[in-house]
Design an enzyme around this catalytic site. Sequence first.
Site, PDB file in Angstrom:
ATOM      1  N   LYS A  38      72.064  79.696 111.971  1.00  0.00           N
ATOM      2  CA  LYS A  38      72.890  79.294 110.826  1.00  0.00           C
ATOM      3  C   LYS A  38      72.018  78.679 109.731  1.00  0.00           C
ATOM      4  O   LYS A  38      70.875  78.288 109.997  1.00  0.00           O
ATOM      5  CB  LYS A  38      73.952  78.284 111.287  1.00  0.00           C
ATOM      6  CG  LYS A  38      73.380  76.993 111.872  1.00  0.00           C
ATOM      7  CD  LYS A  38      74.469  76.147 112.537  1.00  0.00           C
ATOM      8  CE  LYS A  38      73.895  74.873 113.138  1.00  0.00           C
ATOM      9  NZ  LYS A  38      74.890  74.159 113.969  1.00  0.00           N
ATOM     10  N   ARG A 136      85.299  66.946 116.579  1.00  0.00           N
ATOM     11  CA  ARG A 136      85.054  67.681 115.342  1.00  0.00           C
ATOM     12  C   ARG A 136      85.971  68.901 115.327  1.00  0.00           C
ATOM     13  O   ARG A 136      86.930  68.942 114.572  1.00  0.00           O
ATOM     14  CB  ARG A 136      83.576  68.071 115.248  1.00  0.00           C
ATOM     15  CG  ARG A 136      83.195  68.735 113.965  1.00  0.00           C
ATOM     16  CD  ARG A 136      81.691  68.880 113.811  1.00  0.00           C
ATOM     17  NE  ARG A 136      81.097  69.857 114.719  1.00  0.00           N
ATOM     18  CZ  ARG A 136      79.805  70.188 114.690  1.00  0.00           C
ATOM     19  NH1 ARG A 136      78.986  69.609 113.838  1.00  0.00           N
ATOM     20  NH2 ARG A 136      79.327  71.086 115.528  1.00  0.00           N
ATOM     21  N   TYR A 264      59.469  59.540  85.853  1.00  0.00           N
ATOM     22  CA  TYR A 264      60.698  59.067  85.214  1.00  0.00           C
ATOM     23  C   TYR A 264      61.046  57.649  85.653  1.00  0.00           C
ATOM     24  O   TYR A 264      60.859  57.283  86.807  1.00  0.00           O
ATOM     25  CB  TYR A 264      61.871  59.985  85.587  1.00  0.00           C
ATOM     26  CG  TYR A 264      61.817  61.346  84.927  1.00  0.00           C
ATOM     27  CD1 TYR A 264      61.666  61.481  83.547  1.00  0.00           C
ATOM     28  CD2 TYR A 264      61.941  62.494  85.688  1.00  0.00           C
ATOM     29  CE1 TYR A 264      61.634  62.735  82.953  1.00  0.00           C
ATOM     30  CE2 TYR A 264      61.912  63.753  85.104  1.00  0.00           C
ATOM     31  CZ  TYR A 264      61.761  63.865  83.733  1.00  0.00           C
ATOM     32  OH  TYR A 264      61.733  65.103  83.157  1.00  0.00           O
ATOM     33  N   MET A 313      62.721  67.275  89.183  1.00  0.00           N
ATOM     34  CA  MET A 313      63.403  68.502  89.592  1.00  0.00           C
ATOM     35  C   MET A 313      62.414  69.549  90.121  1.00  0.00           C
ATOM     36  O   MET A 313      62.643  70.174  91.150  1.00  0.00           O
ATOM     37  CB  MET A 313      64.184  69.087  88.402  1.00  0.00           C
ATOM     38  CG  MET A 313      65.081  70.243  88.809  1.00  0.00           C
ATOM     39  SD  MET A 313      65.875  71.052  87.415  1.00  0.00           S
ATOM     40  CE  MET A 313      66.910  69.743  86.794  1.00  0.00           C
TER      41      MET A 313
HETATM   42  C1  LIG Z   1      74.213  73.842 115.213  1.00  0.00           C
HETATM   43  C2  LIG Z   1      74.867  74.000 116.526  1.00  0.00           C
HETATM   44  C3  LIG Z   1      74.098  74.208 117.695  1.00  0.00           C
HETATM   45  C4  LIG Z   1      72.591  74.096 117.727  1.00  0.00           C
HETATM   46  O1  LIG Z   1      72.243  72.732 117.883  1.00  0.00           O
HETATM   47  P1  LIG Z   1      70.723  72.234 117.945  1.00  0.00           P
HETATM   48  O2  LIG Z   1      70.853  70.768 118.158  1.00  0.00           O
HETATM   49  O3  LIG Z   1      70.104  72.570 116.640  1.00  0.00           O
HETATM   50  O4  LIG Z   1      70.081  72.935 119.078  1.00  0.00           O
HETATM   51  C5  LIG Z   1      74.780  74.488 118.872  1.00  0.00           C
HETATM   52  N1  LIG Z   1      76.142  74.520 118.901  1.00  0.00           N
HETATM   53  C6  LIG Z   1      76.894  74.285 117.818  1.00  0.00           C
HETATM   54  C7  LIG Z   1      78.377  74.325 117.930  1.00  0.00           C
HETATM   55  C8  LIG Z   1      76.299  74.000 116.591  1.00  0.00           C
HETATM   56  O5  LIG Z   1      77.051  73.762 115.511  1.00  0.00           O
END
Ligand SMILES: *Cc1c(COP(=O)(O)O)cnc(C)c1O
Length: 367
Positions: A38, A136, A264, A313
């Site tokens: 991701k 979550r 800055y 930037m």
């Molecule tokens: C991002 C994510 C992972 C990977 O977690 P890491 O700590 O980066 O290994 C696994 N499961 C879910 C549901 C995630 O959102």
Amino acid sequence: MSKVLETRLEIDLGALKSNFDLLKSYLSPTTKMMGVVKAFAYGTDSVLIGKHLVDIGAEHLAVAYIEEGVRLRKAGVKVPILVFYPQLEELKDLIDYHLTPSVYTHRFLEGLCSELKQHNVNKFDVHLKINTGLNRLGFELSELDSVVKHLEAEPKIKVSGVFSHLAASGNKDEVEFTKTQISEFKEARSFFKTHLDYDFDSHLCNSSGILNFTEAEFDMVRAGIALYGYGNNPTEHKMLKAVASLKTVIAQLRNIQKGDSVGYERKFKAEGPTQIATLPLGYADGISRMFGNGKAQVLINGSKAPIVGNVCMDTLMVDVTGIDCKEGDEVEVFGKNHTVIDFDREQQTIPYEVITRISQRVTRLVV
Ligand SMILES: *Cc1c(COP(=O)(O)O)cnc(C)c1O
């Protein structure tokens, strides 16, 4: 003469393989590996990393959003791709590209089933997400009965996986909490084993789960951050290798005197003769302003140089007083020889945030 190079993110596929093999060594040989790619594969390049992970043995991949999965499919990735946060608006793509949604509410399940009906698709693979304490996303244990009833009414769905996510698998002070999550997950898993008349993959562990709770490997693990070279403590960091190295060059060197300011708002004021190097890299490239004013340091010719003043930037300035360097010299912002832990020297944030923030403006280069 030194070659002038632009700011670039070097990607080391050998390091990825080494991290992959290390994680595999913690697991039983039959446990499957889901490579989490991701957010541009944690700030690198999701197609490059996703394809390489499949080549070296990952059975599954995972992304956060449908569009990220579509990108992998268009690039020819064939393995199952789990989508952690599928959106109802993009269900057509989910189905067309045969991506596997994480299903965590009745509302999503309803939306998905009506879309499947329209497309006349049967036995569509989904993974059910169970909440075991992260609070979550996920069905509660108390909802499992209603989930099974919902599924029985919807023969279009095939549950190919059941999973949950650990809240603090990298934290030694939370071992008891993690163990409770593991046992709640086992409960959910047995529930579905009893109520579904076919088998499915169970998975719970993220990277630090793999490293610290191998007893919870189940059928598959979901590895993210550790594949990219970061763990949760110094011992884990030492075993892993940084896949991404952010590099740039010294654009200009200048000598300033006591009382002169840099950048800055004049946040840095020299206390004596000081040499300043300007680097062509700023917050638009993903180096947050929180790293200004000495909060982070880069590596130049083997020495550490702190950021001075506010990050701009497109540029930032570092103090190179006493460091043997010249314009055009290479700078490692973070990476193989200078990890994110070394860069973020006051540990203001976690490696996840630093590496995923590197913006798309930065050229990705395989080394
Ligand atoms: C991002 C994510 C992972 C990977 O977690 P890491 O700590 O980066 O290994 C696994 N499961 C879910 C549901 C995630 O959102």
